[in-house]
Design a protein around this motif. Structure first.
Motif, PDB file in Angstrom:
ATOM      1  N   VAL A 173       0.856  -1.182   0.000  1.00 44.46           N
ATOM      2  CA  VAL A 173       0.000   0.000   0.000  1.00 44.46           C
ATOM      3  C   VAL A 173       0.896   1.237   0.000  1.00 44.46           C
ATOM      4  N   PHE A 228       1.290   5.201   0.130  1.00 46.59           N
ATOM      5  CA  PHE A 228       0.587   6.426   0.529  1.00 46.59           C
ATOM      6  C   PHE A 228       1.212   7.625  -0.179  1.00 46.59           C
ATOM      7  N   ILE A 245      -2.568   5.452   8.112  1.00 46.58           N
ATOM      8  CA  ILE A 245      -2.565   4.053   7.684  1.00 46.58           C
ATOM      9  C   ILE A 245      -3.876   3.361   8.053  1.00 46.58           C
ATOM     10  N   GLY A 250      -6.613   4.579   5.745  1.00 47.72           N
ATOM     11  CA  GLY A 250      -6.449   4.050   4.379  1.00 47.72           C
ATOM     12  C   GLY A 250      -6.882   2.596   4.306  1.00 47.72           C
ATOM     13  N   LEU A 251      -6.489   1.809   5.325  1.00 50.02           N
ATOM     14  CA  LEU A 251      -6.850   0.385   5.310  1.00 50.02           C
ATOM     15  C   LEU A 251      -8.348   0.202   5.525  1.00 50.02           C
ATOM     16  N   LEU A 253      -0.321  -6.308   4.980  1.00 50.28           N
ATOM     17  CA  LEU A 253       0.032  -5.257   4.031  1.00 50.28           C
ATOM     18  C   LEU A 253       1.365  -4.605   4.397  1.00 50.28           C
ATOM     19  N   CYS A 271       2.802  -1.210   4.216  1.00 51.90           N
ATOM     20  CA  CYS A 271       2.323   0.150   3.989  1.00 51.90           C
ATOM     21  C   CYS A 271       3.510   1.103   3.931  1.00 51.90           C
ATOM     22  N   THR A 329       4.941   4.899   3.452  1.00 52.15           N
ATOM     23  CA  THR A 329       4.481   6.284   3.548  1.00 52.15           C
ATOM     24  C   THR A 329       5.646   7.214   3.889  1.00 52.15           C
TER      25      THR A 329
END
Ligand SMILES: Nc1ncnc2c1ncn2[C@@H]1O[C@H](COP(=O)(O)OP(=O)(O)OP(=O)(O)O)[C@@H](O)[C@H]1O
Ligand SMILES: [Mn+2]
Length: 270
Positions: free
Chosen positions: A19, A21, A67, A70-71, A86, A88, A90
């Protein structure tokens, strides 16, 4: 540097998706060329034209919040599933991506906050500002005593039609906006008095002291909450507003939408 790969490799080994960001275009490109890797982009705008995109209504400063939010959005859109792991990525210290967190998606930790922000008529910034005001008011109270308050945000015309004044409206001829510094002082002062505040989609305070008269039909809010919460919940079924209530009796801040309780937060926890 083989040793470091071995150790840090655990962070992204066996992940279901990556993921990103707010990635730059070139950063995103590098990921999309990795074989059999699901890449999800999260941001306020899909500037990289990602195939799989989750919209954030706000730039969250707090990384954990960014986070989680977003999830929650990705879960909501069925892009990921409960239990997915995931990686993540960022930015924390710079404008570009500099940090990776390994996170397991947890459907049970759903806060409801995604629904509140993303699918409301009112501007997300306005909702955030009102939520913060209610939390601040809950923390401090009025001269040390607990206070209650009710804010109805968005669809103000309809809300005004389904309510009546309890007293003169101090905001009648003013152009006060929820983001203005003076607002928190004013609202604290007026929250001692009865009724609800009505706020427009763009954050203008339309009225104070409104007695809401929505139809309570089909409203499903937890038993034990009183008239303020019932009225707040019910107006969100009757209109496209959301309602944020601060309870004088238990100190909690609750948000309602579509006639349902979406979130419940303890101001002391912030
Ligand atoms: N229909 C309504 N519209 C606007 N405000 C209302 C309405 N009904 C009650 N209130 C406000 O809520 C206040 C508290 O009422 P009540 O104790 O019944 O609500 P409550 O849900 O138990 O809230 P609290 O948890 O703060 O006690 C009232 O004094 C009034 O200011
Ligand atoms: Mn009560």
């Amino acid at each position: 540097m083989d040793g470091l790969d071995d150790v840090f490799g655990d962070i992204f080994s066996g992940v279901d998706a990556v993921v990103l960001f707010g990635p730059s275009g070139s950063y995103y490109e590098r990921f999309s060329s990795v074989d059999e890797l699901d890449v999800i982009v999260v941001g306020t705008e899909n500037v990289v034209s990602a195939e799989t995109f989750v919209e954030l209504p706000l730039e969250f400063e707090d990384v954990a919040e960014r986070i989680s939010f977003g999830l929650e959005g990705a879960l909501q859109q069925d892009i990921i599933e409960d239990g997915d792991v995931l990686a993540c990525a960022t930015s924390v210290f710079s404008d570009s991506i500099d940090t990776v967190s390994r996170v397991r998606a947890d459907a049970d930790s759903k806060t409801g906050i995604y629904d509140l922000f993303s699918r409301s008529r009112a501007d997300p910034e306005v909702i955030k500002a009102v939520l913060e005001l209610a939390i601040e008011l809950g923390k401090k109270g009025q001269k040390g005593k607990p206070v209650g308050a009710l804010f109805v945000v968005g669809d103000a015309g309809k809300v005004m039609n389904k309510s009546r004044p309890l007293s003169y409206n101090p905001f009648e001829k003013s152009h006060v906006h929820v983001g203005d510094p003076i607002v928190s002082v004013m609202l604290k002062e007026f929250s001692r008095l009865d009724g609800a505040f009505v706020i427009s989609d763009s954050g203008k305070i339309v009225s104070a002291y409104r007695y809401l008269e929505p139809s309570a039909e089909g409203v499903d809010i937890p038993k034990g909450l009183g008239a303020r919460h019932m009225a707040g919940g019910a107006i969100t079924r009757d209109t496209n507003a959301i309602a944020i209530a601060l309870s004088e009796s238990d100190g909690m801040v609750r948000a309602f939408k579509g006639g349902e309780l979406l979130i419940e937060v303890d101001p002391e926890a912030y």
